[in-house]
Write a protein that holds these residues in place. Structure first.
Motif, PDB file in Angstrom:
ATOM      1  N   TYR A 496       0.846  -1.189   0.000  1.00  0.00           N
ATOM      2  CA  TYR A 496       0.000   0.000   0.000  1.00  0.00           C
ATOM      3  C   TYR A 496       0.882   1.239   0.000  1.00  0.00           C
ATOM      4  CZ  TYR A 496      -3.935  -2.821   1.785  1.00  0.00           C
ATOM      5  OH  TYR A 496      -4.920  -3.729   1.956  1.00  0.00           O
ATOM      6  N   GLU A 497       0.338   2.325  -0.525  1.00  0.00           N
ATOM      7  CA  GLU A 497       1.029   3.604  -0.382  1.00  0.00           C
ATOM      8  C   GLU A 497       0.774   4.121   1.036  1.00  0.00           C
ATOM      9  OE1 GLU A 497       0.438   6.397  -3.547  1.00  0.00           O
ATOM     10  OE2 GLU A 497       0.811   8.080  -2.204  1.00  0.00           O
ATOM     11  N   LEU A 498       1.847   4.370   1.780  1.00  0.00           N
ATOM     12  CA  LEU A 498       1.710   4.705   3.205  1.00  0.00           C
ATOM     13  C   LEU A 498       0.880   5.973   3.419  1.00  0.00           C
ATOM     14  CD1 LEU A 498       5.342   3.900   4.379  1.00  0.00           C
ATOM     15  CD2 LEU A 498       3.283   2.575   4.840  1.00  0.00           C
ATOM     16  N   ALA A 499       1.005   6.922   2.506  1.00  0.00           N
ATOM     17  CA  ALA A 499       0.296   8.193   2.688  1.00  0.00           C
ATOM     18  C   ALA A 499      -1.217   8.018   2.629  1.00  0.00           C
ATOM     19  CB  ALA A 499       0.752   9.206   1.640  1.00  0.00           C
ATOM     20  N   GLY A 500      -1.676   6.891   2.083  1.00  0.00           N
ATOM     21  CA  GLY A 500      -3.113   6.653   2.023  1.00  0.00           C
ATOM     22  C   GLY A 500      -3.650   5.974   3.273  1.00  0.00           C
ATOM     23  N   LEU A 501      -2.766   5.731   4.253  1.00  0.00           N
ATOM     24  CA  LEU A 501      -3.167   5.008   5.459  1.00  0.00           C
ATOM     25  C   LEU A 501      -3.124   5.931   6.672  1.00  0.00           C
ATOM     26  CD1 LEU A 501      -0.946   1.825   4.955  1.00  0.00           C
ATOM     27  CD2 LEU A 501      -3.298   2.154   4.218  1.00  0.00           C
ATOM     28  N   THR A 502      -3.835   5.543   7.726  1.00  0.00           N
ATOM     29  CA  THR A 502      -3.665   6.242   8.993  1.00  0.00           C
ATOM     30  C   THR A 502      -2.320   5.810   9.580  1.00  0.00           C
ATOM     31  OG1 THR A 502      -4.615   4.483  10.327  1.00  0.00           O
ATOM     32  CG2 THR A 502      -6.159   6.102   9.402  1.00  0.00           C
ATOM     33  N   ALA A 503      -1.882   6.529  10.611  1.00  0.00           N
ATOM     34  CA  ALA A 503      -0.596   6.201  11.240  1.00  0.00           C
ATOM     35  C   ALA A 503      -0.611   4.765  11.762  1.00  0.00           C
ATOM     36  CB  ALA A 503      -0.301   7.184  12.368  1.00  0.00           C
ATOM     37  N   ASP A 504      -1.732   4.352  12.359  1.00  0.00           N
ATOM     38  CA  ASP A 504      -1.823   2.994  12.907  1.00  0.00           C
ATOM     39  C   ASP A 504      -1.798   1.945  11.799  1.00  0.00           C
ATOM     40  OD1 ASP A 504      -1.874   3.932  15.437  1.00  0.00           O
ATOM     41  OD2 ASP A 504      -4.047   3.723  15.726  1.00  0.00           O
ATOM     42  N   GLU A 505      -2.519   2.220  10.715  1.00  0.00           N
ATOM     43  CA  GLU A 505      -2.540   1.273   9.595  1.00  0.00           C
ATOM     44  C   GLU A 505      -1.155   1.133   8.975  1.00  0.00           C
ATOM     45  OE1 GLU A 505      -7.135   2.153   8.081  1.00  0.00           O
ATOM     46  OE2 GLU A 505      -5.453   3.201   7.178  1.00  0.00           O
ATOM     47  N   ARG A 532      12.103  -0.214   2.715  1.00  0.00           N
ATOM     48  CA  ARG A 532      11.893   0.785   1.650  1.00  0.00           C
ATOM     49  C   ARG A 532      10.394   0.998   1.491  1.00  0.00           C
ATOM     50  NH1 ARG A 532      14.981  -0.189  -3.682  1.00  0.00           N
ATOM     51  NH2 ARG A 532      16.503   1.292  -2.874  1.00  0.00           N
ATOM     52  N   ASP A 533       9.993   2.252   1.290  1.00  0.00           N
ATOM     53  CA  ASP A 533       8.578   2.587   1.192  1.00  0.00           C
ATOM     54  C   ASP A 533       8.042   2.361  -0.221  1.00  0.00           C
ATOM     55  OD1 ASP A 533      10.436   4.560   0.615  1.00  0.00           O
ATOM     56  OD2 ASP A 533       9.102   6.222   1.106  1.00  0.00           O
ATOM     57  N   PRO A 534       6.863   1.720  -0.345  1.00  0.00           N
ATOM     58  CA  PRO A 534       6.247   1.549  -1.661  1.00  0.00           C
ATOM     59  C   PRO A 534       6.084   2.905  -2.348  1.00  0.00           C
ATOM     60  CG  PRO A 534       5.062   0.267  -0.027  1.00  0.00           C
ATOM     61  CD  PRO A 534       6.055   1.103   0.721  1.00  0.00           C
ATOM     62  N   TYR A 535       6.386   2.942  -3.636  1.00  0.00           N
ATOM     63  CA  TYR A 535       6.290   4.168  -4.445  1.00  0.00           C
ATOM     64  C   TYR A 535       7.212   5.271  -3.929  1.00  0.00           C
ATOM     65  CZ  TYR A 535       1.999   1.565  -5.230  1.00  0.00           C
ATOM     66  OH  TYR A 535       1.098   0.553  -5.461  1.00  0.00           O
ATOM     67  N   LEU A 536       8.158   4.902  -3.056  1.00  0.00           N
ATOM     68  CA  LEU A 536       9.049   5.886  -2.416  1.00  0.00           C
ATOM     69  C   LEU A 536       8.248   7.050  -1.849  1.00  0.00           C
ATOM     70  CD1 LEU A 536      12.177   6.002  -4.761  1.00  0.00           C
ATOM     71  CD2 LEU A 536      11.676   4.469  -2.879  1.00  0.00           C
ATOM     72  N   LYS A 537       7.141   6.705  -1.193  1.00  0.00           N
ATOM     73  CA  LYS A 537       6.326   7.756  -0.584  1.00  0.00           C
ATOM     74  C   LYS A 537       6.128   7.426   0.887  1.00  0.00           C
ATOM     75  CE  LYS A 537       4.106   9.913  -4.383  1.00  0.00           C
ATOM     76  NZ  LYS A 537       2.913  10.166  -5.140  1.00  0.00           N
ATOM     77  N   THR A 538       6.552   8.334   1.736  1.00  0.00           N
ATOM     78  CA  THR A 538       6.525   8.048   3.158  1.00  0.00           C
ATOM     79  C   THR A 538       5.667   9.078   3.890  1.00  0.00           C
ATOM     80  OG1 THR A 538       7.888   7.745   5.113  1.00  0.00           O
ATOM     81  CG2 THR A 538       8.602   9.406   3.563  1.00  0.00           C
ATOM     82  N   THR A 539       5.511   8.851   5.199  1.00  0.00           N
ATOM     83  CA  THR A 539       4.847   9.826   6.057  1.00  0.00           C
ATOM     84  C   THR A 539       5.720   9.995   7.293  1.00  0.00           C
ATOM     85  OG1 THR A 539       3.634   8.157   7.309  1.00  0.00           O
ATOM     86  CG2 THR A 539       2.573   9.010   5.320  1.00  0.00           C
ATOM     87  N   SER A 540       5.539  11.081   8.014  1.00  0.00           N
ATOM     88  CA  SER A 540       6.383  11.275   9.191  1.00  0.00           C
ATOM     89  C   SER A 540       6.045  10.241  10.261  1.00  0.00           C
ATOM     90  CB  SER A 540       6.249  12.698   9.729  1.00  0.00           C
ATOM     91  OG  SER A 540       4.911  12.967  10.045  1.00  0.00           O
TER      92      SER A 540
END
Ligand code: ZN
Length: 622
Positions: A496-505, A532-540
């Motif tokens: 999953y793309e992390l930015a599309g999830l809540t912090a807990d997810e 490594r983050d999927p799609y190289l997209k992370t969240t803090s």
């Protein structure tokens, strides 16, 4: 009943706020200064404000004032200040310390519920300029994460930051900019941290404001004297004709948020579709069923452009070990007509003959990966790794002109927390012309086996970032990679793309991916603490979680675009072009793509010709 009543009350309040009638909120106080307007500022447009430190301040009109409060929340005084601001219908900006937020989360949420803007002010209020850059960055990041978790939501926090003691360095400024944070200085100091009487505070603020005519006023909601001085200060400001401005960031609209989450889901569905089609073709082939591209017309779309770009790939992909099967591949291409496929290489591969264990190359000819862009067909492990286990000692089969692996670099979390220039300021300590190869998104039959064959033939050790659900599906592939000496890291459970999830997810995705990979490997220690983050997209939030788990966050330096619909030759071209930028770093490839398998021998040969050396990165034993 009570909840209905309070619900109605908040609805009324909301309607009042919405219509901009601030005075309706404090009708009981005709002397209230109120909030004259809301100013939306975009950190992308104005990165630094405050004339004490910088050249410009907020776009305020004459006699417009912005109130800001630092260092809280504090159980002693913040609530008193909130009460006074509410009584006067004034909205302010609070720069919160992460440590204070963790101690008094309820007060912080009170600040939020009162409608004030919330920025951050580091975790522990250090002199940032006296710290190393990494320490300073951790202070900033931890402050944000603590405030976010105290707020229990990720959307309230404004991208506003004020440095303790108003001290930064140019590197810290750049970091704040890279995080999209607006750096707030000040226009007017209240000196409320000094041992002054409330009257002296009011006198200093008004005198300094009279000089500047407008600006951002710095106060501290942890100071009891500030709470005492505030009513008099607001009264004095009103008497002198000042107006209060509330500063807010641009909000993500509902539509923008839905769009962001939808795109993340579509990407995931797309990824799962490729996985499913690949699995289907593998099962079909095992049962002797020939699948043609026409059979996948479900995935087709009538686009001439895609058909054209897919075309050069097919003849090469169909390069035959056996002529009759190659004809079948051509026939199936014809049968599908001009249908273009979303992922033509994956789908086309269903009609590419994978050599059966018994189907060797002609005895009088040796096919090497250098000569042919398909892996040598005499390797029986390609199609059936379970029946024909991988060679125990891959070095024995190493090509004479192989690029090889020049050295091993062992790293640990205390030295490297985040690496790769695509997302982070830090790089691996590589010398000129040193490259690290990484493969994402697998393991996936038959491609991971084929990639491992090529790497073994060239004596190259790489790092594989695996998807947990894929590892569960193909544990044999993962174990083969480990047995042959490659490093295994993870990249979430489901890609999953992390930015599309809540912090807990997001945290669960990361943790599940690690657990599944460990189980597939059959050993916890076989897995490196690399992510490594999927799609190289992370969240803090994801970064904070990895930090707390002492997992090294890998981004990349170079990209081969092998996920895109391009030919294997184009993959080689783009990889080389990307690498030539900097000539040292991490190259990101994908072991779930036919084109990557086809491109890899040529890429390795060309890298050797250009004098590159491959470095194998491992996790240092702690
Ligand atoms: Zn401070």
């Amino acid at each position: 009943m009570r909840s209905i009543a309070s619900g109605l009350l908040s609805l009324v309040v909301l309607v009042c706020l919405d219509s901009g009638s601030w005075a309706a909120d404090c009708a009981s106080n005709p002397e209230a200064i109120g909030t004259s307007r809301v100013l939306t500022v975009d950190p992308g447009m104005q990165r630094r404000i405050g004339t004490v430190q910088f050249e410009a301040t907020l776009p305020l009109r004459d006699h417009e004032v912005v109130l800001s409060f630092d260092d809280g929340p504090s159980p002693e005084s913040t609530n008193k200040i909130l009460d006074e601001l509410a009584a006067q219908c004034v909205k302010a900006t609070f720069f919160i310390l992460g440590g204070m937020a963790s101690q008094s989360p309820a007060i912080l949420r009170h600040v939020r519920n009162e409608g004030h803007s919330i920025g951050t002010h580091t975790q522990t209020h250090p002199h940032l300029a006296r710290l190393t850059f990494d320490e300073a960055r951790n202070e900033i990041d931890q402050g944000i994460d603590s405030v976010r978790s105290a707020l229990k939501d990720r959307d309230t926090l404004a991208p506003f930051f004020r440095a303790p003691y108003l001290e930064t360095t140019s590197r810290i400024d750049s970091y704040l900019e890279s995080r999209g944070l607006m750096l707030w200085g000040i226009d007017v100091d209240s000196d409320d941290w000094m041992f002054l009487t409330p009257e002296a505070i009011i006198a200093r603020v008004t005198a300094r404001l009279e000089k500047k005519g407008r600006g951002v006023v710095l106060m501290h909601d942890i100071q009891g004297r500030t709470a005492v001085a505030l009513p008099g200060l607001l009264k004095e400001l009103k008497a002198r004709g000042y107006r209060i401005v509330h500063v807010v960031p641009p909000t993500e609209t509902f539509i923008a948020r839905v769009a962001r989450q939808s795109i993340a889901r579509i990407r995931y569905v797309h990824y799962r579709a490729i996985v499913a089609v690949t699995e289907l073709s593998r099962v079909a082939r095992a049962k002797g069923i020939e699948l043609t591209r026409a059979g996948y017309s479900l995935f087709s779309r009538p686009s001439g452009k895609s058909a054209a770009s897919a075309a050069p790939e097919l003849p090469e992909a169909a390069k035959p070990p056996a002529a009759s099967e190659s004809t079948a591949a051509r026939d199936s291409t014809t049968a599908s007509g001009s249908l273009a496929l979303d992922h033509p290489t994956v789908l086309a591969s269903t009609s590419i003959p994978t050599p059966e264990p018994t189907a060797g190359a002609p005895a009088n000819r040796t096919v090497t990966p250098e000569e042919s862009s398909v892996p040598a067909p005499e390797k029986p492990s390609i199609a059936t790794p379970k029946n024909a286990p991988a060679p125990k000692n891959p070095a024995a089969t190493c090509e004479p002109n192989a690029i090889g692996t020049s050295r091993t670099l062992a790293i640990d979390w205390t030295q490297f927390k985040q690496i790769g220039s695509v997302q982070f300021p830090n790089d691996l300590p590589l010398k000129d012309h040193e490259l690290v190869l990484t493969f994402d998104d697998g393991p996936m039959p038959p491609y991971t086996d084929k990639v491992l064959d090529v790497l073994a033939a060239h004596c190259v050790k790489a790092t594989f970032f695996v998807v947990g659900s894929q590892a569960t599906d193909s544990p044999d592939l993962l174990r083969r990679a480990k047995t042959e000496g490659h490093t295994i890291g993870t990249m979430t459970e489901n890609h999953y793309e992390l930015a599309g999830l809540t912090a807990d997810e997001a945290q669960k995705e990361i943790a599940d991916g690690i657990a599944s990979s460990k189980e597939a490997l059959g050993s916890a220690s076989a897995l490196a603490p690399f992510f490594r983050d999927p799609y190289l997209k992370t969240t803090s939030a994801a970064e904070a979680y990895l930090m707390s788990q002492r997992i090294i966050f890998w981004s990349s330096d170079f990209d081969a675009d092998d996920w895109e619909n391009i030919s294997p030759d184009e993959v080689v071209t783009r990889a080389l072009a990307s690498i030539e930028d900097k000539r040292r770093g991490i190259l990101e490839l994908h072991d779930i793509q036919e084109r990557t398998v086809l491109a890899l021998p040529k890429l390795l040969a060309e890298l050797k010709r250009r004098g590159y050396r491959i470095v194998h990165v491992t996790a240092k034993e702690m």
